[in-house]
Each structure stands twice: as structure tokens, then as C-alpha cells.
Design an enzyme around this catalytic site. Structure first.
Site, PDB file in Angstrom:
ATOM      1  N   ARG A  41      65.915 -23.612   6.017  1.00  0.00           N
ATOM      2  CA  ARG A  41      65.039 -23.160   7.109  1.00  0.00           C
ATOM      3  C   ARG A  41      64.294 -24.342   7.731  1.00  0.00           C
ATOM      4  NH1 ARG A  41      61.561 -18.359   5.002  1.00  0.00           N
ATOM      5  NH2 ARG A  41      60.738 -18.440   7.139  1.00  0.00           N
TER       6      ARG A  41
ATOM      7  N   SER B  17      56.823  -6.588  13.642  1.00  0.00           N
ATOM      8  CA  SER B  17      57.218  -5.209  13.345  1.00  0.00           C
ATOM      9  C   SER B  17      56.054  -4.403  12.777  1.00  0.00           C
ATOM     10  CB  SER B  17      58.377  -5.205  12.350  1.00  0.00           C
ATOM     11  OG  SER B  17      57.991  -5.890  11.177  1.00  0.00           O
TER      12      SER B  17
ATOM     13  N   ASN C  85      56.644  -6.250  22.520  1.00  0.00           N
ATOM     14  CA  ASN C  85      57.766  -6.189  21.566  1.00  0.00           C
ATOM     15  C   ASN C  85      58.999  -5.683  22.305  1.00  0.00           C
ATOM     16  OD1 ASN C  85      59.467  -5.498  19.207  1.00  0.00           O
ATOM     17  ND2 ASN C  85      57.572  -5.749  18.043  1.00  0.00           N
TER      18      ASN C  85
ATOM     19  N   VAL D  42      55.602 -19.144   9.869  1.00  0.00           N
ATOM     20  CA  VAL D  42      55.387 -20.333   9.045  1.00  0.00           C
ATOM     21  C   VAL D  42      56.054 -21.562   9.694  1.00  0.00           C
ATOM     22  CG1 VAL D  42      55.206 -18.969   6.920  1.00  0.00           C
ATOM     23  CG2 VAL D  42      57.452 -19.850   7.600  1.00  0.00           C
ATOM     24  N   ASP D  43      56.496 -21.390  10.963  1.00  0.00           N
ATOM     25  CA  ASP D  43      57.335 -22.419  11.583  1.00  0.00           C
ATOM     26  C   ASP D  43      56.567 -23.548  12.277  1.00  0.00           C
ATOM     27  OD1 ASP D  43      56.520 -21.187  14.026  1.00  0.00           O
ATOM     28  OD2 ASP D  43      58.261 -19.853  13.998  1.00  0.00           O
TER      29      ASP D  43
ATOM     30  N   CYS E   3      54.599 -33.732  -6.989  1.00  0.00           N
ATOM     31  CA  CYS E   3      53.300 -34.105  -6.423  1.00  0.00           C
ATOM     32  C   CYS E   3      52.892 -35.446  -7.032  1.00  0.00           C
ATOM     33  CB  CYS E   3      52.318 -33.012  -6.811  1.00  0.00           C
ATOM     34  SG  CYS E   3      50.610 -33.257  -6.320  1.00  0.00           S
TER      35      CYS E   3
ATOM     36  N   CYS F 259      50.425 -35.907  -8.740  1.00  0.00           N
ATOM     37  CA  CYS F 259      49.875 -35.598 -10.073  1.00  0.00           C
ATOM     38  C   CYS F 259      50.991 -35.308 -11.082  1.00  0.00           C
ATOM     39  CB  CYS F 259      48.910 -34.419  -9.992  1.00  0.00           C
ATOM     40  SG  CYS F 259      49.745 -32.804  -9.911  1.00  0.00           S
TER      41      CYS F 259
ATOM     42  N   HIS G 284      50.395 -16.798   6.683  1.00  0.00           N
ATOM     43  CA  HIS G 284      51.433 -16.865   5.648  1.00  0.00           C
ATOM     44  C   HIS G 284      51.823 -18.293   5.289  1.00  0.00           C
ATOM     45  CE1 HIS G 284      52.803 -12.493   6.778  1.00  0.00           C
ATOM     46  NE2 HIS G 284      51.670 -12.537   6.106  1.00  0.00           N
TER      47      HIS G 284
HETATM   48  P1  OAD Z   1      59.903  -8.899  11.726  1.00  0.00           P
HETATM   49  O1  OAD Z   1      61.260  -9.487  11.646  1.00  0.00           O
HETATM   50  O2  OAD Z   1      59.538  -7.859  10.739  1.00  0.00           O
HETATM   51  O3  OAD Z   1      59.670  -8.295  13.170  1.00  0.00           O
HETATM   52  C1  OAD Z   1      59.990  -9.002  14.341  1.00  0.00           C
HETATM   53  C2  OAD Z   1      59.629  -8.144  15.528  1.00  0.00           C
HETATM   54  O4  OAD Z   1      59.855  -8.890  16.692  1.00  0.00           O
HETATM   55  C3  OAD Z   1      60.436  -6.851  15.641  1.00  0.00           C
HETATM   56  O5  OAD Z   1      59.547  -5.760  15.825  1.00  0.00           O
HETATM   57  C4  OAD Z   1      61.305  -7.086  16.876  1.00  0.00           C
HETATM   58  O6  OAD Z   1      61.512  -5.880  17.605  1.00  0.00           O
HETATM   59  C5  OAD Z   1      60.462  -8.064  17.664  1.00  0.00           C
HETATM   60  N1  OAD Z   1      61.207  -8.967  18.549  1.00  0.00           N
HETATM   61  C6  OAD Z   1      62.412  -9.546  18.336  1.00  0.00           C
HETATM   62  N2  OAD Z   1      62.732 -10.370  19.339  1.00  0.00           N
HETATM   63  C7  OAD Z   1      61.718 -10.300  20.221  1.00  0.00           C
HETATM   64  C8  OAD Z   1      61.465 -10.934  21.478  1.00  0.00           C
HETATM   65  N3  OAD Z   1      62.309 -11.799  22.022  1.00  0.00           N
HETATM   66  N4  OAD Z   1      60.309 -10.623  22.119  1.00  0.00           N
HETATM   67  C9  OAD Z   1      59.434  -9.730  21.581  1.00  0.00           C
HETATM   68  N5  OAD Z   1      59.631  -9.115  20.409  1.00  0.00           N
HETATM   69  C10 OAD Z   1      60.733  -9.401  19.726  1.00  0.00           C
HETATM   70  O7  OAD Z   1      58.867 -10.127  11.684  1.00  0.00           O
HETATM   71  P2  OAD Z   1      57.319 -10.110  11.347  1.00  0.00           P
HETATM   72  O8  OAD Z   1      56.660  -8.874  11.821  1.00  0.00           O
HETATM   73  O9  OAD Z   1      56.798 -11.409  11.802  1.00  0.00           O
HETATM   74  O10 OAD Z   1      56.477 -12.728   5.595  1.00  0.00           O
HETATM   75  O11 OAD Z   1      57.386 -10.094   9.773  1.00  0.00           O
HETATM   76  C11 OAD Z   1      56.194 -10.178   9.057  1.00  0.00           C
HETATM   77  C12 OAD Z   1      56.402 -10.933   7.766  1.00  0.00           C
HETATM   78  O12 OAD Z   1      57.514 -10.361   7.054  1.00  0.00           O
HETATM   79  C13 OAD Z   1      56.814 -12.383   7.943  1.00  0.00           C
HETATM   80  O13 OAD Z   1      55.720 -13.250   8.157  1.00  0.00           O
HETATM   81  C14 OAD Z   1      57.483 -12.673   6.632  1.00  0.00           C
HETATM   82  C15 OAD Z   1      58.328 -11.434   6.521  1.00  0.00           C
HETATM   83  O14 OAD Z   1      58.729 -11.111   5.242  1.00  0.00           O
HETATM   84  C16 OAD Z   1      56.441 -13.738   4.723  1.00  0.00           C
HETATM   85  O15 OAD Z   1      57.270 -14.614   4.734  1.00  0.00           O
HETATM   86  C17 OAD Z   1      55.318 -13.668   3.760  1.00  0.00           C
END
Ligand code: OAD
Length: 258
Positions: free
Chosen positions: A76, A196, A220, A109-110, A155, A157, A125
Site C-alpha cells: 500500500r 460508508s 457520496n 491513512v494515505d 526502532c 530502541c 486512523h
Molecule cells: P469505505 O470503503 O467503507 O467507503 C467508501 C465510500 O466512498 C463508499 O460509501 C462509496 O460509495 C464512496 N465512494 C466511492 N468512490 C467515491 C467517489 N469517487 N466520490 C464519492 N464517494 C465515493 O471507506 P471508509 O468509510 O473510509 O479503517 O472506511 C472507513 C474505515 O474502514 C477505513 O478508515 C478503514 C476501513 O476498514 C481502518 O483502516 C482502521
């Protein structure tokens, strides 16, 4: 910024209210970075449709197969080395400059918001470019530390290093969560973008903002479980919709007259 803003389908009264907002919070998720070519997590093409989160993003998974987890995070990181901020990231930089108070809360996290130039960033995150020491807890950001092959990066340490991200079952960084909740409780406008709304506590932030009487706009490509609660929901690309929304702030004196 898009030169031909798309219509957001908002009434002149709604626009007037939105652009009067002084304290703005944006919560971003993987959807905003999808336009930088990075995969989202959920949905049919999402990372978790092909990989098991418990194997790759939990302490148990790491203990069971550290080499696999290290390789996955390095992959990644490699993907990120060529990724550039998309128009959604750039629109949020602009918005920060146009309102009195702005907080950008991200689940991503990017590091693309920082690369775009956003200043007030709360990373809920963690950040995949950072490492965290299991022994002393030191966080380091260094591109020269790699999670490649069988070598365990160390690290200063002597402790083993892991990616500086929050894994399932782990608490969020306390300071970041406090700042995010404080911002959600004290905003006039909350934008929930490309998430989401399934992962808590991040998903509670728009709910807090709604309870406090803020305008909450969901951006979204699809409906989410939060959609029915949103004040407005805008369907489509984060980059296009945010560019149009920010355009309204830039032209706010005109939009008040509409
Ligand atoms: P998700 O993959 O769960 O959701 C991404 C959302 O973006 C979805 O609702 C899509 O419909 C929407 N989407 C996709 N492309 C889009 C675009 N071009 N414009 C607008 N919306 C778009 O990602 P997150 O909600 O970020 O956690 O997920 C939350 C967390 O779940 C992440 O931070 C990660 C993951 O497991 C950790 O790593 C702790």
C-alpha cells in the site's frame, strides 16, 4: 478546481444558509482518495471484498503472520508513492482558506490531504507513512523504513516497528478523537465525504453534528446508512461535488442575492 461547476440541486435559500457557515468540519473517507487511484474498503471492488480485515488489520492478524501484514502495508505504501491528491483534496484546501474555522477529520491513512496542502488535519486512523514502535511507542515518519521481505524494521530502541495505523479492536488516538468530537459539536456545517459511515467512532461524528443543529451534507456516489439523517445528500464524485460546493463559497456574495 473544476472550471465548469456542476449543479448541486440546492435551493437558493439552502445555498445562502450553507455559505454563511463559519465553523466547518469535513470528514473524509476512502471515497475521496478513490479519485487518486486508491482502492476503497467496502463494496464489490473494495479491499475487504478480497482480503480479510482480521488477517491484515488487527494485532491478532499481525501476531499470526507478521510477514504477510508487513508485505501488505509495504504494498500500500508503494501504491501511495505515485499517488497525487485529487480534485476533492484540493477543493478542501480552498475551503479551509474561505471559512473562519475549519477542521478536516480524516479516516484515511494515505496522507493525501497534507500533500494537497490542508493545514488543520485530524487523522483518526493514523498514517501509513508513519511507523510505531511496539516497545517504546515512538512514532516515526521515514520513507527509508520499509516493511519488505523477512526483515523486521527496528526502532532506535531496538523494538520492532509496525505501521502507524489504527487496527481493528484498537482505540483511536485519544487527542485526535477529542479534537474531532469537539469540532463536530461546535460546527455550523459538517461535510461527510466518501465514507460508508460504517466504522465507529468516526461514523458518530456527523450524528453529533446533526444533534447539535449543524447542517450536515453527505457527498457520496451511493446511499449510506447515514443518508436519511443528512440535511442534504449529494450523489456523485467527491471531486466534482466538492469543487462546485467550494465554488459557492467563493461566490457567496452573489449567491446571497439569488
Ligand atoms: P469505505 O470503503 O467503507 O467507503 C467508501 C465510500 O466512498 C463508499 O460509501 C462509496 O460509495 C464512496 N465512494 C466511492 N468512490 C467515491 C467517489 N469517487 N466520490 C464519492 N464517494 C465515493 O471507506 P471508509 O468509510 O473510509 O479503517 O472506511 C472507513 C474505515 O474502514 C477505513 O478508515 C478503514 C476501513 O476498514 C481502518 O483502516 C482502521
Amino acid at each position: 478546481m473544476s472550471s465548469t461547476p456542476i449543479s448541486l440541486g440546492l435551493s437558493p435559500a439552502d445555498i445562502g444558509q450553507i455559505v454563511s457557515s463559519k465553523r466547518v468540519v469535513a470528514l473524509t473517507g476512502a471515497g475521496i482518495s478513490a479519485e487518486s487511484g486508491l482502492a476503497t474498503f467496502r463494496g464489490k471492488d473494495g479491499i475487504w471484498a478480497k482480503m480479510k480485515p482480521q488477517e491484515l488489520a488487527s494485532i491478532e492478524g499481525f501476531m499470526a503472520n507478521p510477514a504477510l501484514v508487513r508485505e501488505w502495508y509495504q504494498h500500500r505504501r508503494d501504491m501511495l508513492s505515485t499517488a497525487k491528491p485529487a480534485s476533492g483534496h484540493i477543493a478542501l484546501v480552498k475551503l479551509e482558506q474561505l471559512v473562519s474555522q475549519f477542521t478536516l477529520v480524516t479516516q484515511n491513512v494515505d496522507g493525501l490531504h497534507a500533500m494537497a496542502g490542508s493545514q488543520s488535519i485530524v487523522e483518526l486512523h493514523g498514517n501509513i507513512r508513519r511507523t510505531l514502535c511496539f516497545k517504546c511507542g515512538a512514532e516515526t515518519e521515514s520513507a527509508s523504513i520499509e516493511f519488505r521481505g523477512g526483515d523486521i524494521p527496528r526502532c532506535h530502541c531496538g523494538g520492532a516497528l509496525r505501521p502507524g495505523v489504527v487496527w481493528f479492536g484498537e482505540p483511536l488516538p485519544e487527542q485526535a478523537l477529542e479534537s474531532a468530537i469537539h469540532a463536530a459539536m461546535n460546527c455550523d456545517l459538517f461535510l461527510t465525504i466518501g465514507t460508508s459511515a460504517q466504522v465507529y467512532p468516526a461514523a458518530s461524528l456527523p450524528e453529533i453534528a446533526i444533534d447539535q443543529g449543524a447542517i450536515v451534507i453527505e457527498i457520496n456516489t451511493e446511499e449510506t446508512s447515514f443518508t436519511p439523517q443528512a440535511t442534504h445528500h449529494l450523489r456523485g464524485s467527491a471531486g466534482e461535488l466538492l469543487s462546485s460546493l467550494v465554488n459557492l463559497f467563493e461566490n457567496r456574495h452573489e449567491s446571497h442575492r439569488v
